[in-house]
Design a protein around this motif. Structure first.
Motif, PDB file in Angstrom:
ATOM      1  N   GLY A 159      41.500   7.682  97.197  1.00 19.10           N
ATOM      2  CA  GLY A 159      42.341   6.548  96.794  1.00 19.10           C
ATOM      3  C   GLY A 159      41.781   5.833  95.575  1.00 19.10           C
ATOM      4  N   MET A 160      40.453   5.637  95.557  1.00 14.87           N
ATOM      5  CA  MET A 160      39.819   4.974  94.418  1.00 14.87           C
ATOM      6  C   MET A 160      39.917   5.833  93.165  1.00 14.87           C
ATOM      7  SD  MET A 160      36.416   3.214  96.118  1.00 14.87           S
ATOM      8  CE  MET A 160      35.786   2.626  94.548  1.00 14.87           C
ATOM      9  N   THR A 161      39.766   7.148  93.310  1.00  9.03           N
ATOM     10  CA  THR A 161      39.864   8.041  92.150  1.00  9.03           C
ATOM     11  C   THR A 161      41.244   7.970  91.521  1.00  9.03           C
ATOM     12  OG1 THR A 161      38.241   9.557  93.120  1.00  9.03           O
ATOM     13  CG2 THR A 161      39.640  10.430  91.365  1.00  9.03           C
ATOM     14  N   ALA A 162      42.280   8.056  92.370  1.00  8.01           N
ATOM     15  CA  ALA A 162      43.650   7.980  91.852  1.00  8.01           C
ATOM     16  C   ALA A 162      43.896   6.628  91.189  1.00  8.01           C
ATOM     17  CB  ALA A 162      44.642   8.198  92.995  1.00  8.01           C
ATOM     18  N   ALA A 163      43.404   5.562  91.827  1.00  7.24           N
ATOM     19  CA  ALA A 163      43.597   4.217  91.268  1.00  7.24           C
ATOM     20  C   ALA A 163      42.859   4.061  89.944  1.00  7.24           C
ATOM     21  CB  ALA A 163      43.122   3.165  92.266  1.00  7.24           C
ATOM     22  N   VAL A 164      41.627   4.584  89.877  1.00  5.61           N
ATOM     23  CA  VAL A 164      40.841   4.476  88.638  1.00  5.61           C
ATOM     24  C   VAL A 164      41.530   5.195  87.492  1.00  5.61           C
ATOM     25  CG1 VAL A 164      38.715   5.261  87.516  1.00  5.61           C
ATOM     26  CG2 VAL A 164      38.597   4.071  89.688  1.00  5.61           C
ATOM     27  N   PHE A 165      42.038   6.401  87.738  1.00  5.84           N
ATOM     28  CA  PHE A 165      42.744   7.136  86.686  1.00  5.84           C
ATOM     29  C   PHE A 165      43.955   6.343  86.193  1.00  5.84           C
ATOM     30  CE2 PHE A 165      40.847  11.395  87.978  1.00  5.84           C
ATOM     31  CZ  PHE A 165      40.184  11.556  86.769  1.00  5.84           C
ATOM     32  N   ILE A 166      44.702   5.776  87.114  1.00  7.33           N
ATOM     33  CA  ILE A 166      45.879   4.992  86.735  1.00  7.33           C
ATOM     34  C   ILE A 166      45.460   3.757  85.939  1.00  7.33           C
ATOM     35  CG2 ILE A 166      47.756   3.553  87.621  1.00  7.33           C
ATOM     36  CD1 ILE A 166      48.068   5.572  89.898  1.00  7.33           C
ATOM     37  N   GLU A 215      56.345   6.883  62.840  1.00  7.87           N
ATOM     38  CA  GLU A 215      55.368   7.971  62.834  1.00  7.87           C
ATOM     39  C   GLU A 215      54.106   7.590  63.587  1.00  7.87           C
ATOM     40  OE1 GLU A 215      56.209  10.875  61.766  1.00  7.87           O
ATOM     41  OE2 GLU A 215      58.146  10.073  61.105  1.00  7.87           O
ATOM     42  N   MET A 216      54.110   6.425  64.218  1.00 11.51           N
ATOM     43  CA  MET A 216      52.953   5.973  64.991  1.00 11.51           C
ATOM     44  C   MET A 216      53.256   6.077  66.481  1.00 11.51           C
ATOM     45  SD  MET A 216      51.535   2.691  62.889  1.00 11.51           S
ATOM     46  CE  MET A 216      51.214   2.775  61.119  1.00 11.51           C
ATOM     47  N   PRO A 217      52.222   6.197  67.313  1.00  9.95           N
ATOM     48  CA  PRO A 217      52.451   6.284  68.758  1.00  9.95           C
ATOM     49  C   PRO A 217      53.015   4.982  69.313  1.00  9.95           C
ATOM     50  CG  PRO A 217      50.111   6.074  68.280  1.00  9.95           C
ATOM     51  CD  PRO A 217      50.795   6.283  66.965  1.00  9.95           C
ATOM     52  N   HIS A 218      53.890   5.103  70.306  1.00  8.75           N
ATOM     53  CA  HIS A 218      54.469   3.931  70.961  1.00  8.75           C
ATOM     54  C   HIS A 218      54.496   4.156  72.470  1.00  8.75           C
ATOM     55  CE1 HIS A 218      55.826   2.946  66.902  1.00  8.75           C
ATOM     56  NE2 HIS A 218      55.990   1.711  67.344  1.00  8.75           N
ATOM     57  N   GLY A 219      54.484   3.061  73.203  1.00  9.24           N
ATOM     58  CA  GLY A 219      54.519   3.123  74.658  1.00  9.24           C
ATOM     59  C   GLY A 219      55.570   2.193  75.214  1.00  9.24           C
ATOM     60  N   ASN A 220      55.639   2.174  76.528  1.00  7.36           N
ATOM     61  CA  ASN A 220      56.629   1.353  77.225  1.00  7.36           C
ATOM     62  C   ASN A 220      55.881   0.388  78.143  1.00  7.36           C
ATOM     63  OD1 ASN A 220      58.566   0.481  79.327  1.00  7.36           O
ATOM     64  ND2 ASN A 220      59.950   1.903  78.308  1.00  7.36           N
ATOM     65  N   LYS A 221      55.996  -0.905  77.871  1.00  4.01           N
ATOM     66  CA  LYS A 221      55.264  -1.908  78.644  1.00  4.01           C
ATOM     67  C   LYS A 221      55.720  -1.924  80.103  1.00  4.01           C
ATOM     68  CE  LYS A 221      53.961  -5.661  76.601  1.00  4.01           C
ATOM     69  NZ  LYS A 221      53.886  -6.994  75.947  1.00  4.01           N
ATOM     70  N   LYS A 222      57.010  -1.710  80.334  1.00  8.04           N
ATOM     71  CA  LYS A 222      57.519  -1.710  81.701  1.00  8.04           C
ATOM     72  C   LYS A 222      56.880  -0.575  82.510  1.00  8.04           C
ATOM     73  CE  LYS A 222      61.846  -2.644  82.248  1.00  8.04           C
ATOM     74  NZ  LYS A 222      63.336  -2.526  82.282  1.00  8.04           N
ATOM     75  N   THR A 223      56.714   0.591  81.874  1.00 12.01           N
ATOM     76  CA  THR A 223      56.069   1.725  82.541  1.00 12.01           C
ATOM     77  C   THR A 223      54.624   1.388  82.897  1.00 12.01           C
ATOM     78  OG1 THR A 223      57.462   3.286  81.328  1.00 12.01           O
ATOM     79  CG2 THR A 223      55.451   4.159  82.317  1.00 12.01           C
ATOM     80  N   ALA A 224      53.929   0.709  81.981  1.00 12.76           N
ATOM     81  CA  ALA A 224      52.534   0.316  82.251  1.00 12.76           C
ATOM     82  C   ALA A 224      52.461  -0.628  83.443  1.00 12.76           C
ATOM     83  CB  ALA A 224      51.933  -0.343  81.013  1.00 12.76           C
ATOM     84  N   TYR A 225      53.399  -1.568  83.536  1.00  8.71           N
ATOM     85  CA  TYR A 225      53.416  -2.499  84.672  1.00  8.71           C
ATOM     86  C   TYR A 225      53.693  -1.753  85.984  1.00  8.71           C
ATOM     87  CZ  TYR A 225      53.489  -6.470  81.434  1.00  8.71           C
ATOM     88  OH  TYR A 225      53.166  -7.385  80.475  1.00  8.71           O
ATOM     89  N   ILE A 226      54.630  -0.817  85.931  1.00 11.27           N
ATOM     90  CA  ILE A 226      54.979  -0.043  87.136  1.00 11.27           C
ATOM     91  C   ILE A 226      53.763   0.742  87.631  1.00 11.27           C
ATOM     92  CG2 ILE A 226      56.350   1.908  87.991  1.00 11.27           C
ATOM     93  CD1 ILE A 226      58.632   0.893  86.193  1.00 11.27           C
TER      94      ILE A 226
END
Length: 394
Positions: free
Chosen positions: A30-37, A274-285
């Motif tokens: 559980g800790m390993t999965a949580a740490v990776f996330i 041309e730069m990397p972008h992410g999704n803040k909602k995905t990070a919160y989820i």
């Protein structure tokens, strides 16, 4: 006293080997999965935060009205806007421009071997006055003196020249010869500037036809960054930028605004980038998912502890008879919780190293997690503290 608590905790764990193994393994997974996330989320939420003065760095964003009902949002600006901004707007301290090679990049001829590098860009001499890079060899000053200069990341320098000193080497980019003036450390994962080849923009503008085309105020070919004074008002600078653009541009169909460096990664309204972008909602989820995984692992631990609680009633009774108080019993069980949590952390570190290649493949990133990594220990210790608190609540 505390020593005896931990000695007793280890004795109890060893006495109940099968139960202890289940507790340890379940909590470790559980800790390993949580740490990776949490590592992934930490990287996403911390994009570009390593630059000094990041809170005062902005990129100029242009909204171009292409029709009555539609506007395109571009991350690029005219070449001459940076020069005009630093001259005419007192609130602007520094400017820097970059042109990202979007069409495959230049073909590099190195020792009669051809390399096509897509992660390349043309930058101003002032680029390093705003953005932080760790120089391994050479200097930004040397790069600025020669328009036909090039800077390589550490991995690219090793790829091209092996263990030889890359500084001073000549690289032929298409038909132009460039001299390597510096080598910098590889770009951090949380950087929007994933360029392995940095060329001096003055070399690009040395071509008369390129300069003539780029200096047109209607040509939006450069990504422009401004570093403002700490007391500067963003809205006021935007007003002055639009005044400069209106004065010089022949068509009036757009407006300029400032996007903070810290918000650039999570932009969603750009026409293209041309730069990397992410999704803040995905990070919160994923943050919530990581917490749920950790809570579930801790609940399983508490359930196993509760199931075995009746078998320890005799031990608790004897301790009370010989004078143990409520606080002593509390500290004993907390010591056991800390012991199992710390042991789980050790197993977690081993599991992280084993599973890291698979994790990099899934995330399409190249996480490097040595034991000296500050980010890794921030996440590990945060996860450990959370687990210890949850495990100790019962």
């Amino acid at each position: 006293m505390f020593r005896s608590y931990f000695k007793t905790a280890l004795r109890n764990l060893w006495k109940n080997k099968s139960t202890s193994f289940i507790k340890l393994f379940g909590l470790s997974v559980g800790m390993t999965a949580a740490v990776f996330i949490f590592l992934w989320v930490h990287n996403e939420m911390g994009f570009n935060d390593y630059h000094p003065g990041k809170e005062n760095i902005y990129r100029i964003t242009n909204s171009i009205q292409v029709s009555k009902d539609e506007a395109w949002v571009w991350e690029s600006s005219p070449l001459l806007l940076a020069e005009s901004a630093v001259k005419e707007i007192p609130e602007v301290e520094k400017t820097a421009r970059v042109v990202i090679n979007t069409w495959g990049g230049p073909v590099l001829n190195i020792n009669h071997k051809l390399f096509s590098e897509k992660t390349s860009a043309w930058i101003d001499n002032s680029w390093f006055n705003i953005f932080h890079y760790d120089f391994i060899a050479g200097s930004a000053a040397a790069f600025g003196k020669d328009p036909f200069s090039i800077i390589l990341t550490e991995s690219k320098a090793k790829k091209y020249f092996g263990d030889a000193n890359a500084v001073g080497q000549v690289i032929h980019a298409d038909t132009v010869s460039y001299t390597v003036q510096a080598v910098v450390k590889d770009n951090p994962l949380n950087s929007s500037f994933q360029f392995d080849i940095l060329l001096n923009v003055n070399g690009r503008l040395a071509n008369p036809s390129t300069y003539k085309n780029d200096k047109n105020w209607n040509n939006f070919g450069y990504i422009t960054f401004l570093q403002l004074r700490p007391d500067a008002g963003k809205a006021l600078v935007e007003t002055k930028l639009n005044a400069i653009i209106d004065k010089n541009r022949t068509n009036d169909n757009g407006t300029a605004s400032l996007t903070p460096l810290s918000e650039m990664y999570f932009e969603t309204d750009l026409q293209s980038s041309e730069m990397p972008h992410g999704n803040k909602k995905t990070a919160y989820i994923f943050s919530i998912l990581g917490l749920l995984l950790l809570v579930t692992a801790c609940i399983n631990y508490v359930n196993l502890t509760t199931a075995k609680a009746s078998l320890r009633a005799k031990e608790v009774s004897v301790r009370k008879i010989v004078g143990a108080q409520r606080s002593h019993l509390f500290l004993q069980f907390i010591a056991e919780s800390i012991t199992i949590s710390v042991l789980s952390l050790v197993v977690t570190i081993v599991l992280i190293q084993i599973c890291l290649p698979a994790f990099n493949s899934i995330t399409e990133k190249n996480f490097q997690l040595p034991l000296t990594s500050v980010a890794m220990w921030q996440v590990l210790l945060g996860t450990l503290l959370f687990a210890m608190v949850l495990n100790g609540i019962y």
